[in-house]
Design a protein around this motif. Structure first.
Motif, PDB file in Angstrom:
ATOM      1  N   TRP A 147      -0.549   4.493  -6.227  1.00 31.22           N
ATOM      2  CA  TRP A 147      -1.086   3.873  -7.440  1.00 31.22           C
ATOM      3  C   TRP A 147      -0.323   4.360  -8.659  1.00 31.22           C
ATOM      4  O   TRP A 147       0.206   5.467  -8.664  1.00 31.22           O
ATOM      5  N   ARG A 207      -1.508  -1.232  -9.260  1.00 34.24           N
ATOM      6  CA  ARG A 207      -0.609  -1.151  -8.120  1.00 34.24           C
ATOM      7  C   ARG A 207       0.798  -1.360  -8.644  1.00 34.24           C
ATOM      8  O   ARG A 207       1.006  -2.202  -9.524  1.00 34.24           O
ATOM      9  N   GLN A 224       0.815  -1.213   0.000  1.00 35.26           N
ATOM     10  CA  GLN A 224       0.000   0.000   0.000  1.00 35.26           C
ATOM     11  C   GLN A 224       0.849   1.265   0.000  1.00 35.26           C
ATOM     12  O   GLN A 224       0.401   2.314  -0.427  1.00 35.26           O
TER      13      GLN A 224
END
Ligand SMILES: Nc1ncnc2c1ncn2[C@@H]1O[C@H](COP(=O)(O)OP(=O)(O)OP(=O)(O)O)[C@@H](O)[C@H]1O
Length: 317
Positions: free
Chosen positions: A224, A293, A220
């Motif tokens: 992106w 991702r 995470q």
């Protein structure tokens, strides 16, 4: 179970590792990650009481690796980069020898041996001399010598290097099977591999700790990736650069009034809708907007990019 504080190893003027501090809880499998030369082997050797550190402390199950080295050696299994195998011995004779060396009492040895051979998939090679084994089987013997005395802590230095995909799979599942029961540190320079085996990683770069985090969170952290194809009268690069949550923008290609642009957002910033609105506001047309991702490899490369020199250290022009 493993506590490392301010650990530093100096080789001459160079620090192979510097001020490393991290912990590994009992039953945890920790991925120890870093590019070549990051200091993984040095750290594991210190934890295995195979060499003293220049500064700092490390404790295994409360025992100091320097001052109580013997107690530490009894409680760990260590697989160095090059396993200490005796090529003329059979697998069984070698493991029996290691078990004796590690203090397994004679009465317990047959059972420890049988369990280890079974666990490492070595039953059908027990009577084979080690020199006749393939690389994958030798690696299994290396793992077997690290667990034959049933230690609570296992240190594995790049245990999957040089294995073919099937052997890789087998060694990974063997390591995974130790979770909960043993405390394991397992080094590698491949993040995707570590993420398959361990829940948490410590990442080293040039001897320093870059991050210690859950593998899931690491993904995470990467933000992106967006790829967009835009047409219009005005080049949209500047306006995209000033958008909230943007980390970087790059022009990939331009033909006539069409642009292909790649854009990375800051950690956990989902800005697809804002990108589309921005293009529209400046009268452009959006032909494609794709979101991905970044791969684990990309995140790893970003985290372990060479550290730039301080301005004062830069060579004079
Ligand atoms: N005995 C030694 N004497 C001098 N320098 C050393 C010694 N051992 C290691 N180094 C240096 O310390 C640094 C860290 O090496 P180390 O082997 O711990 O890294 P590593 O992360 O395990 O790398 P690799 O993945 O290539 O095995 C390197 O720059 C290496 O050249």
């Amino acid at each position: 179970m493993i506590e490392v504080e301010q650990l530093t190893q100096q080789y001459g003027a160079r620090a192979a590792i510097q001020d490393l501090t991290f912990r590994v809880e009992a039953g945890e499998i920790l991925g120890f990650l870093g590019p070549n030369g990051a200091g993984k082997t040095t750290t594991l050797r210190i934890l295995a009481a195979a060499q003293p550190a220049s500064r700092g402390t490390a404790r295994i199950a409360g025992w100091d690796v320097h001052r109580q080295a013997q107690a530490v050696r009894q409680r760990i299994g260590y697989l160095p980069e090059i396993p200490p195998l005796y090529p003329e011995m059979t697998v069984q004779a070698y493991l029996s020898f290691v078990a004796r060396l590690k203090g397994v009492v004679a009465g317990d040895r047959p059972q420890r041996l049988a369990e280890t051979l079974q666990r490492c998939g070595l039953n059908d090679r027990a009577q084979t001399p080690i020199r006749k084994l393939s690389k994958g089987y030798r690696q299994r013997v290396g793992l077997a010598q690290a667990i034959v005395h049933d230690p609570p802590v296992i240190l594995l230095d790049e245990p999957t290097v040089g294995l073919d995909p099937r052997q890789l799979q087998e060694v990974r599942s063997l390591i995974r099977s130790l979770a909960g029961e043993k405390t394991v540190i397992f080094s590698s320079h491949i993040l995707s591999e570590v993420s398959q085996v361990s829940d948490r990683v410590v990442i080293l770069n040039q001897g320093r700790l870059v991050t210690t985090t859950a593998t899931r969170e690491l993904l995470q952290q990467g933000g992106w990736h967006y790829r967009l194809e835009v047409s219009g009268d005005r080049n949209p690069l500047a306006v995209l650069q000033s958008l909230d949550g943007v980390q970087s923008v790059q022009m990939q290609a331009q033909t006539g009034d069409r642009w292909i642009i790649s854009l990375t957002s800051q950690a956990d910033q989902e800005i697809g809708a804002a990108i589309a609105a921005t293009i529209q506001q400046q009268g452009g047309q959006l032909w494609e907007l794709r979101r991905d991702r970044p791969s684990l490899e990309e995140i790893f490369l970003r985290l372990t990019a060479p550290v730039p020199l301080n301005p004062s250290e830069e060579p004079a022009e």
